[in-house]
Design an enzyme around this catalytic site. Sequence first.
Site, short mmCIF file in Angstrom:
data_model
loop_
_atom_site.label_atom_id
_atom_site.label_comp_id
_atom_site.label_asym_id
_atom_site.label_seq_id
_atom_site.Cartn_x
_atom_site.Cartn_y
_atom_site.Cartn_z
N GLY A 148 0.84 -1.19 0.00
CA GLY A 148 0.00 0.00 0.00
C GLY A 148 0.88 1.25 0.00
N GLU A 149 0.22 2.40 0.10
CA GLU A 149 0.96 3.65 0.08
C GLU A 149 0.24 4.69 0.91
OE1 GLU A 149 3.35 6.45 -3.12
OE2 GLU A 149 1.98 4.88 -3.82
N PHE A 179 3.71 9.13 3.52
CA PHE A 179 5.16 9.03 3.58
C PHE A 179 5.73 8.39 2.32
CE2 PHE A 179 9.16 7.02 4.80
CZ PHE A 179 9.81 8.05 5.46
N ASP A 215 -3.09 11.55 14.30
CA ASP A 215 -3.53 11.05 12.99
C ASP A 215 -4.24 9.72 13.15
OD1 ASP A 215 -3.84 11.36 10.27
OD2 ASP A 215 -1.92 10.45 9.76
#
Length: 460
Positions: A100-101, A104, A223
């Site tokens: 995944g992405e 960062f 977050d």
Amino acid sequence: MTRKKERSGWGSLFRGCLSGGGAAGSRKVRPGPRTAAAAAAKHGGGASSAAAQRLSFTDVMSTASEQELSVSLVGSNLHVFTVGELKAATQGFLDGNFLGEGGFGPVYKGNVADKAKPGLKAQPIAVKLWDPEGAQGHKEWLSEVIFLGQLRHPNLVKLIGYCCEDEHRLLVYEYMAKGSLENHLFKKFPSMLSWSTRLNIAVGAAKGLVFLHDAEKPVIYRDFKTSNILLDPEYKAKLSDFGLAKDGPEGDDTHVSTRVMGTHGYAAPEYILTGHLTAKSDVYSFGVVLLEILSGRRAVDKTRPSREQHLVEHMRSWLKDPQKLSRVMDPALEGQYSATAAHKAALVAYRCLSGNPKNRPDMCQVVKDLEPLLNVTDDVSDKSVVPIAPVKEDNAVRKERTARRRPVNQWTVLIVARDHECGGSSSSRLDPAAGEPFGQQVSACGNTSILQTCGLQVAT
């Protein structure tokens, strides 16, 4: 004299990396000891002192003393990797290993061979690469190393090590086999999280926040969202991604003033307005995630009608009304949950989402309220996931149904929306032939199954 000149792994990391790297001609950082604990041992540090001497991000940025930085990581056993080692572990960052992405950069699965590093057993790992074009940068990488390098808890993802080499910034974590909570709730996995599993995840994530908030030097996560809650093979929740974490207020301070960062839909309203960050900011974000867990809906969903796009605005008032619980709960659960436990969990979410931070509970109270609900056992199913089997239909039945179906443009849909919050009812007519969007407006009353429960189809 030789020992004084010898760089520690942690001190070398900061002396070589505090500037952010990436400059032309920057030298390769090759820390001497291969773990931070080994580095600290050179300065006579002890494990008992580490817990009491956790360095804050401010400490690091202002002093970066080799001895302080080394001692702070005693017992953490962070391993220092080279780019070459991590390329080998991930098969050259093979597309097939892509997980995944995030802000960062991309994350890849890898494997560490036995005895590849002293004290590190063979295991699967997750390697996060810094994308220079991404939303986060060196400061977030450094924050991740500082916080997860010193913090250890069953509900925090374990940081195994890092790489700081030329312009490269990489992080190495334990591999979380079940991926993120976001994927399970919103990305149509072939199985659906059961009620008991959802509640366990919520409790585990809450315990992670309690640990951060109650530390001697408090940490505000900043977050908290479903994509940052990762699940191990037993669906145990662990918080990941500390790039935006901040040291909390200490002493007489009531808040931390900072630039507003985070994710739209999760940030507390007072933080957005003032930039004042407190532990109650995380509590609000937890309330958003808990509502997502209950409802199966995203915090912000632009594909829905305008009045439903912001989940908290749309559903918060329903959370305190047991008569409206069915409107909140994820239809995919198909009623397989304890109504009593679900209502109590909804009340926790309601309090966490208060517009006034003083009216929100602390995370310790949240755990006290949610954890007993795990013992409510009148769920229909206690499996971790519930398979969603495709509906099989007899060919003859399908043909008969198809023959009876008229083209959609020959129908007008009459919708009767009862039991509005105002206590009244309303009705509207949608004509697909006139270009009115069928799928979005049928749920305008807030009932996701409106055609099945309170709709009529009338031929025109």
